[in-house]
Design a protein around this motif. Structure first.
Motif, PDB file in Angstrom:
ATOM      1  N   GLY A  92       5.426  31.792  36.999  1.00 21.33           N
ATOM      2  CA  GLY A  92       5.377  33.238  36.796  1.00 21.33           C
ATOM      3  C   GLY A  92       6.737  33.819  36.476  1.00 21.33           C
ATOM      4  N   LEU A  93       7.753  33.371  37.193  1.00 16.40           N
ATOM      5  CA  LEU A  93       9.111  33.848  36.939  1.00 16.40           C
ATOM      6  C   LEU A  93       9.589  33.412  35.558  1.00 16.40           C
TER       7      LEU A  93
ATOM      8  N   LEU B 148      10.836  34.775  29.983  1.00 11.14           N
ATOM      9  CA  LEU B 148      10.578  34.529  28.563  1.00 11.14           C
ATOM     10  C   LEU B 148      10.110  35.798  27.865  1.00 11.14           C
ATOM     11  N   VAL B 149       9.155  36.494  28.464  1.00  8.79           N
ATOM     12  CA  VAL B 149       8.635  37.724  27.855  1.00  8.79           C
ATOM     13  C   VAL B 149       9.732  38.785  27.797  1.00  8.79           C
ATOM     14  N   GLY B 150      10.503  38.905  28.876  1.00  5.63           N
ATOM     15  CA  GLY B 150      11.599  39.873  28.872  1.00  5.63           C
ATOM     16  C   GLY B 150      12.634  39.550  27.806  1.00  5.63           C
ATOM     17  N   GLY B 151      12.965  38.276  27.661  1.00  4.10           N
ATOM     18  CA  GLY B 151      13.913  37.873  26.633  1.00  4.10           C
ATOM     19  C   GLY B 151      13.392  38.146  25.237  1.00  4.10           C
ATOM     20  N   LEU B 152      12.120  37.882  25.026  1.00  2.89           N
ATOM     21  CA  LEU B 152      11.528  38.152  23.713  1.00  2.89           C
ATOM     22  C   LEU B 152      11.505  39.645  23.411  1.00  2.89           C
TER      23      LEU B 152
END
Length: 83
Positions: free
Chosen positions: A30-31, A36-40
């Motif tokens: 989850g982390l 990954l989503v935050g970086g994208l």
């Protein structure tokens, strides 16, 4: 611990350890997904920012002289001077 209470067996300890390991793996996945989503999203914002900044620069580079010429021509027409 009461007199009637038994200490946990090896089997119960193993089940608890497996559950804890599963929870840790789930949290790690989850982390990782959140990072990954935050970086994208940050990358997308950066790309959009560069595109908007570039477009704004082009608008200023082209638009400012064009606006100056239009204002000059209109002022010449208003005052009756030759362009």
């Amino acid at each position: 611990m009461d007199e009637t209470e038994q200490p946990p067996t090896t089997d119960e300890k193993a089940k608890a350890a497996v559950q804890l390991a599963g929870l840790a793996a789930f949290a790690a996945v989850g982390l990782g997904a959140a990072i990954l989503v935050g970086g994208l999203l940050l990358l997308l914002l950066l790309i959009l920012g560069v595109i908007v900044w570039g477009a704004w620069s082009i608008i200023w580079i082209i638009g400012l002289p064009v606006t100056a010429v239009i204002v000059y021509v209109l002022s010449c027409m208003w005052t009756g001077e030759r362009v």
